[in-house]
Design an enzyme around this catalytic site. Structure first.
Site, PDB file in Angstrom:
ATOM      1  N   SER A 201       0.832  -1.189   0.000  1.00 43.45           N
ATOM      2  CA  SER A 201       0.000   0.000   0.000  1.00 43.45           C
ATOM      3  C   SER A 201       0.875   1.251   0.000  1.00 43.45           C
ATOM      4  CB  SER A 201      -0.963  -0.051   1.197  1.00 43.45           C
ATOM      5  OG  SER A 201      -1.956   0.940   1.105  1.00 43.45           O
ATOM      6  N   GLU A 330      -9.563  -5.230  -4.318  1.00 44.74           N
ATOM      7  CA  GLU A 330      -8.905  -4.168  -3.552  1.00 44.74           C
ATOM      8  C   GLU A 330      -9.888  -3.226  -2.853  1.00 44.74           C
ATOM      9  OE1 GLU A 330      -5.851  -3.393  -2.817  1.00 44.74           O
ATOM     10  OE2 GLU A 330      -4.525  -4.436  -4.215  1.00 44.74           O
ATOM     11  N   HIS A 431      -8.006  -5.365   0.119  1.00 44.99           N
ATOM     12  CA  HIS A 431      -6.751  -4.618   0.203  1.00 44.99           C
ATOM     13  C   HIS A 431      -5.976  -5.008   1.458  1.00 44.99           C
ATOM     14  CE1 HIS A 431      -4.010  -1.229  -0.371  1.00 44.99           C
ATOM     15  NE2 HIS A 431      -4.208  -0.881   0.890  1.00 44.99           N
TER      16      HIS A 431
END
Length: 508
Positions: A201, A330, A431
């Site tokens: 991320s 995600e 995610h």
């Protein structure tokens, strides 16, 4: 004769001294700044809270000053200032926070051999710390793993007209940590000439910046980017309801960050940097959203001369092999946090119209709400394809023109939710859902099928760190990105057409 006898006695004494000399303590390591004592447990040596740098508020980091004696390295150092979140209730007000942690196998490397080094950049630019990532399973594969703290939010990304390199302090910390690794890897059995930087991320986006930052050249030799936002823009309302569209998720011109810094300075009652630097940490942290607003990096300065997305498009990046990918679903995490967890249902047609204007009818036909379990899943699928998959595919395609690239999709839709979020929501392959597959999560043990996938992923990641190629004995073949993307799913790792799965022809 007397001389020979004397010599024999002397040699015997020397031999005795040599044979009884104590072996080096594996828990003690001498770094370039001083000696540290970590802990040895089972199959690992772990060193925590090693200071790699110091820095004043909004100043470049400097290498840690030397110390005398042996410093304790059995507990983490202070976290950088942060206020936490509903899913991570942590807080720190300590600016003396530039520490790192090293995990190695307990067994020494073979004579003359050095282990590959993996440097982890945690995700979320407003909270987190290196010690939250338990690297023992990665180290057990014969690697030296370094996890770091770096400045976050307003302390890492703040800009102001009086700051030449404002908006880059977190990135400068990461670069300084890599310099520490270059100087000290060998002391821990690692190879300073074989360093892989990997992150998720915000950490993966930081690697996008490091790939294009002049100061990071030569400090790492491979890169792993998990769910990074290097090439991502933001349609209106995509991350936060009501937020206008932005041309980039991560990168802002230095003038924009400086202007934003001035606005927050006025809110804090300051008209100078000296005033801002004198403020208590608590007063800064208590300004609403100030940590989140500065979760970006500024470009147009010495540290980042150019926006990294544009630099990649022009082929201006450090030539290292790359392993990069995203998760299959995600954006479900973000949609659920904005709506379902709060007991709300998104108005799907309205959101599509606000985000895409005249193109909305085509999108609603391509992604009809009745095809999905809920309006939230429909909206999340649109944004996963449009934002994450499109950006990841563009990134990997651009990189692959110049360096070896291995693309993946984490596709385990049964991945356990390791964050303290409960809503009955279908998270899918959300995610950061791949994080517990690389780092042990004590509160979220993996079921057998997921554990088997975890073993395979750790094998791929450490193979790549070792040789720049994830392939190895007992693992399904992973082709380069030009030949397909590897879908990582329990019991059925396979090559897929990533562009087709995420309708990228439509979004093009």
């Amino acid at each position: 004769m007397r001389t020979l006898l004397a010599l024999a006695v002397l040699l015997t004494a020397c031999g005795t001294a040599t044979s009884t000399q104590a072996a080096p303590d594996p828990a003690v390591v001498r770094t370039d700044a001083g000696t540290v004592r970590g802990s040895v447990s089972g199959e690992h040596r772990i060193f925590q809270g090693i200071r790699y740098a110091t820095a004043g508020r909004w100043e470049p980091p400097r290498p840690a000053p030397a110390w005398q004696g042996v410093r304790d390295a059995t507990a983490p150092g202070a976290m950088c200032p942060q206020v936490g979140s509903p899913y991570a209730p942590v807080r720190s007000e300590d600016e003396d926070c530039l520490f790192l942690n090293v995990t190695t196998p307990a067994e020494p490397a073979k004579p003359g051999a050095r282990r590959p080094v993996m440097v982890w950049l945690h995700g979320d630019g407003a909270l987190g710390a290196g010690h939250y990532s338990d690297a023992r399973r990665l180290a057990a594969k014969g690697t030296v793993v370094v996890t770091i703290n770096y400045r976050l939010g307003v302390f890492g990304g703040f800009g102001h007209p009086g700051l030449a390199d404002g908006g880059t302090y977190g990135l400068q910390d990461q670069t300084e940590a890599l310099r520490w690794v270059r100087r000290n890897a060998a002391a821990f059995g690692g190879d300073p000439g074989n360093v892989t930087v990997f992150g998720i991320s915000y950490g993966a986006s930081s690697i996008g910046a490091l790939l294009t930052s002049p100061g990071a050249k030569g400090l790492f030799h491979r890169a792993i980017m998990q769910s990074g936002e290097t090439m991502m823009d933001m349609p209106a309302g995509s991350m936060v309801p009501g937020l206008e569209a932005l041309p980039s998720f991560m990168w802002r011109p230095k003038a924009e960050i400086a202007a934003l810094g001035e606005a927050y300075a006025r809110q804090l009652g300051c008209d100078s940097l000296a005033c801002l630097r004198a403020l208590p940490v608590k007063k800064i942290l208590d300004v609403p959203q100030i940590m989140n607003v500065f979760q970006v990096y500024a470009y147009g300065n010495r540290v980042l001369p150019q926006s990294p997305d544009e630099a990649l498009r022009k082929g201006r990046f450090h030539r290292v092999p790359v392993l990069a990918g995203a998760t299959r679903d995600e954006h479900r995490l973000f949609v659920a946090m904005n709506y379902d967890i709060q007991g709300k249902t998104p108005n799907y047609p309205k959101l599509v119209r606000e985000a895409f204007g005249r193109k909305a009818p085509d999108i609603l036909r391509k992604y009809p709400v009745n095809r999905y379990k809920s309006p939230s899943i429909a909206w999340a699928t649109v944004l996963t394809d449009r934002m994450w998959a499109r950006a990841t595919h563009e990134q990997n395609t651009l990189l692959a023109r110049h360096v070896p690239v291995y693309g993946y999709e984490f596709a385990d839709r049964e991945a356990p939710m390791f964050l303290p979020l409960e809503s009955g929501f279908d998270w899918g392959a959300y995610h950061a859902g791949d994080l517990p597959y690389l780092f042990e999560e004590k509160d979220t043990p993996l079921p057998p099928a997921q554990r088997a996938l975890s073993d395979q992923m750790i094998g791929y990641w450490t193979n790549f760190a070792r040789a720049g190629d994830p392939n190895g004995d007992g693992l399904p073949t992973w082709p380069r990105a030009s030949s397909g993307t590897l879908a990582l799913e329990p019991g059925k790792i396979r090559v897929i057409d990533y562009a087709a799965r995420h309708r990228l022809g439509f979004w093009k």
